[in-house]
Design a protein around this motif. Structure first.
Motif, PDB file in Angstrom:
ATOM      1  N   PRO A  47       0.818  -1.223   0.000  1.00 17.30           N
ATOM      2  CA  PRO A  47       0.000   0.000   0.000  1.00 17.30           C
ATOM      3  C   PRO A  47       0.844   1.261   0.000  1.00 17.30           C
ATOM      4  O   PRO A  47       1.982   1.267   0.466  1.00 17.30           O
ATOM      5  CB  PRO A  47      -0.798  -0.123   1.300  1.00 17.30           C
ATOM      6  N   GLN A  48       0.271   2.322  -0.549  1.00 23.75           N
ATOM      7  CA  GLN A  48       0.874   3.646  -0.415  1.00 23.75           C
ATOM      8  C   GLN A  48       0.560   4.145   0.989  1.00 23.75           C
ATOM      9  O   GLN A  48      -0.598   4.213   1.378  1.00 23.75           O
ATOM     10  CB  GLN A  48       0.311   4.602  -1.453  1.00 23.75           C
ATOM     11  N   ALA A  49       1.592   4.449   1.748  1.00 19.75           N
ATOM     12  CA  ALA A  49       1.375   4.907   3.119  1.00 19.75           C
ATOM     13  C   ALA A  49       0.570   6.196   3.129  1.00 19.75           C
ATOM     14  O   ALA A  49       0.758   7.064   2.276  1.00 19.75           O
ATOM     15  CB  ALA A  49       2.714   5.111   3.822  1.00 19.75           C
ATOM     16  N   PRO A  50      -0.347   6.355   4.074  1.00 24.14           N
ATOM     17  CA  PRO A  50      -1.149   7.579   4.144  1.00 24.14           C
ATOM     18  C   PRO A  50      -0.293   8.793   4.441  1.00 24.14           C
ATOM     19  O   PRO A  50       0.825   8.683   4.953  1.00 24.14           O
ATOM     20  CB  PRO A  50      -2.126   7.297   5.288  1.00 24.14           C
ATOM     21  N   ALA A  51      -0.827   9.968   4.115  1.00 22.88           N
ATOM     22  CA  ALA A  51      -0.080  11.208   4.328  1.00 22.88           C
ATOM     23  C   ALA A  51       0.345  11.365   5.769  1.00 22.88           C
ATOM     24  O   ALA A  51       1.405  11.925   6.069  1.00 22.88           O
ATOM     25  CB  ALA A  51      -0.930  12.393   3.890  1.00 22.88           C
ATOM     26  N   SER A  52      -0.440  10.843   6.691  1.00 19.43           N
ATOM     27  CA  SER A  52      -0.125  10.984   8.111  1.00 19.43           C
ATOM     28  C   SER A  52       1.139  10.249   8.513  1.00 19.43           C
ATOM     29  O   SER A  52       1.717  10.521   9.567  1.00 19.43           O
ATOM     30  CB  SER A  52      -1.299  10.478   8.957  1.00 19.43           C
TER      31      SER A  52
ATOM     32  N   VAL B 108      -7.431  15.904   0.425  1.00 22.49           N
ATOM     33  CA  VAL B 108      -7.849  15.027  -0.670  1.00 22.49           C
ATOM     34  C   VAL B 108      -7.607  13.586  -0.242  1.00 22.49           C
ATOM     35  O   VAL B 108      -6.528  13.244   0.263  1.00 22.49           O
ATOM     36  CB  VAL B 108      -7.056  15.334  -1.958  1.00 22.49           C
ATOM     37  N   ASP B 109      -8.608  12.737  -0.435  1.00 23.55           N
ATOM     38  CA  ASP B 109      -8.480  11.326  -0.087  1.00 23.55           C
ATOM     39  C   ASP B 109      -7.427  10.650  -0.958  1.00 23.55           C
ATOM     40  O   ASP B 109      -7.446  10.775  -2.186  1.00 23.55           O
ATOM     41  CB  ASP B 109      -9.830  10.628  -0.272  1.00 23.55           C
ATOM     42  N   LEU B 110      -6.494   9.955  -0.311  1.00 21.50           N
ATOM     43  CA  LEU B 110      -5.393   9.329  -1.031  1.00 21.50           C
ATOM     44  C   LEU B 110      -5.878   8.315  -2.065  1.00 21.50           C
ATOM     45  O   LEU B 110      -5.403   8.290  -3.202  1.00 21.50           O
ATOM     46  CB  LEU B 110      -4.445   8.648  -0.040  1.00 21.50           C
ATOM     47  N   ASN B 111      -6.823   7.476  -1.699  1.00 24.28           N
ATOM     48  CA  ASN B 111      -7.302   6.439  -2.620  1.00 24.28           C
ATOM     49  C   ASN B 111      -7.966   7.045  -3.845  1.00 24.28           C
ATOM     50  O   ASN B 111      -7.812   6.541  -4.965  1.00 24.28           O
ATOM     51  CB  ASN B 111      -8.259   5.498  -1.901  1.00 24.28           C
ATOM     52  N   THR B 112      -8.688   8.139  -3.647  1.00 25.08           N
ATOM     53  CA  THR B 112      -9.301   8.827  -4.784  1.00 25.08           C
ATOM     54  C   THR B 112      -8.232   9.440  -5.667  1.00 25.08           C
ATOM     55  O   THR B 112      -8.295   9.353  -6.903  1.00 25.08           O
ATOM     56  CB  THR B 112     -10.255   9.926  -4.292  1.00 25.08           C
ATOM     57  N   TRP B 113      -7.240  10.043  -5.044  1.00 29.74           N
ATOM     58  CA  TRP B 113      -6.147  10.672  -5.790  1.00 29.74           C
ATOM     59  C   TRP B 113      -5.410   9.641  -6.644  1.00 29.74           C
ATOM     60  O   TRP B 113      -5.112   9.895  -7.820  1.00 29.74           O
ATOM     61  CB  TRP B 113      -5.187  11.349  -4.813  1.00 29.74           C
ATOM     62  N   ILE B 114      -5.138   8.481  -6.078  1.00 30.17           N
ATOM     63  CA  ILE B 114      -4.401   7.447  -6.811  1.00 30.17           C
ATOM     64  C   ILE B 114      -5.158   7.005  -8.056  1.00 30.17           C
ATOM     65  O   ILE B 114      -4.560   6.732  -9.105  1.00 30.17           O
ATOM     66  CB  ILE B 114      -4.084   6.259  -5.883  1.00 30.17           C
ATOM     67  N   LEU B 115      -6.477   6.953  -7.982  1.00 32.38           N
ATOM     68  CA  LEU B 115      -7.278   6.562  -9.144  1.00 32.38           C
ATOM     69  C   LEU B 115      -7.088   7.526 -10.312  1.00 32.38           C
ATOM     70  O   LEU B 115      -7.257   7.148 -11.476  1.00 32.38           O
ATOM     71  CB  LEU B 115      -8.761   6.493  -8.772  1.00 32.38           C
TER      72      LEU B 115
END
Length: 268
Positions: free
Chosen positions: A22-27, A111-118
């Motif tokens: 997984p891509q680690a969250p911004a946090s 911005v939600d990471l999962n949405t951004w990745i899409l």
């Protein structure tokens, strides 16, 4: 070095299946406000906005390093300073193409990471990256090394799989398919590859890194994996100046990566 077409590049990417890192969250990233000011400049290469930093002294114009940035891209000052560091302290002409096309993930979590990745899939991000690499080659750069960070580690792996670059390094890569991606590397690549991982990474965990190590035993072109204790995802890009463990890990990762590229430029 053979520069692949976009089609073959993507076919190799789609050929593997397995556990996705997984891509680690911004946090999970370290965010600092650097006091240093970037010294390079933005130029357009093959239609792609690219940050370029050149060594201050003489350098070999037939060699270059391309930085494959994390999800924060051109929105994160540390990415520019990292590029400058490669030019100033490794001595290579260094390029950081904006394969995120002006749309980095905001650091504030808005911005939600999962949405951004899409909206930043390989089908979208690969063409501008390959365009820059091909243009650098056409300008007389004979050997290109890449150093990928987080999100960029996936692209360092793809470029390794397809023998598109001379040598590759990466730190705390994300979005890999383990062990499949490195089974593909071992099966078809001639590119020396080096990985810096973090023991506290929630993406490429120590267990997943160990799976890659097992696959890469006997990899003839050259393989190195260095694990860093006491640091987490993003450590090779940003460090809290008040934490000596973070500072030392970031500096050592840079030394390992730059020496890896320098050594294999001389032998490949």
């Amino acid at each position: 070095m053979l520069f692949t077409t976009v089609t073959s590049f993507l076919l190799s990417a789609l050929a593997v299946r397995g556990a996705i890192v997984p891509q680690a969250p911004a946090s999970d990233h370290i965010f600092v406000t650097p006091s240093a000011v970037p010294t390079g400049q933005n130029v357009t290469i093959a239609g792609v906005n690219t940050y370029v930093s050149l060594p201050k002294g003489d350098f070999d114009e037939t060699r270059a390093v391309v930085i494959l940035m994390d999800v924060f891209g051109f929105g994160k000052t540390d990415n520019f300073l990292l590029t400058d560091n490669w030019a100033d302290n490794a001595g290579f002409a260094t390029y950081m193409p904006d394969y995120l096309l002006g749309d980095p993930l905001p650091q504030d979590g808005s911005v939600d990471l999962n949405t951004w990745i899409l909206n930043h899939t390989e089908a979208i991000t690969t063409p501008p990256l390959l365009a820059v690499l091909n243009e650098l080659k056409s300008q007389g750069i004979e050997k290109i090394g890449v150093s990928g960070y987080c999100f960029g580690g996936l692209y360092a792996t793809r470029l390794t799989q397809n023998n598109t670059v001379a040598v590759a390094t990466m730190a705390h890569p994300s979005l890999l398919t383990v062990p499949d991606d490195y089974e593909l590397v071992k099966a078809q690549s001639q590119v020396p590859v080096q990985i810096n991982s973090a023991d506290l990474d929630t993406g490429l965990t120590p267990a997943l890194a160990a799976e890659i190590d097992q696959v890469m035993v006997g990899y003839v072109p050259g393989y190195n994996h260095t694990a860093f204790a006491g640091v987490g995802h993003g450590f090779a890009v940003s460090a809290n100046a008040s934490d000596p463990i973070q500072v030392a890990a970031k500096e050592e990762a840079f030394e390992i990566s730059s020496n890896w590229i320098r050594t294999h430029f001389d032998t490949c």
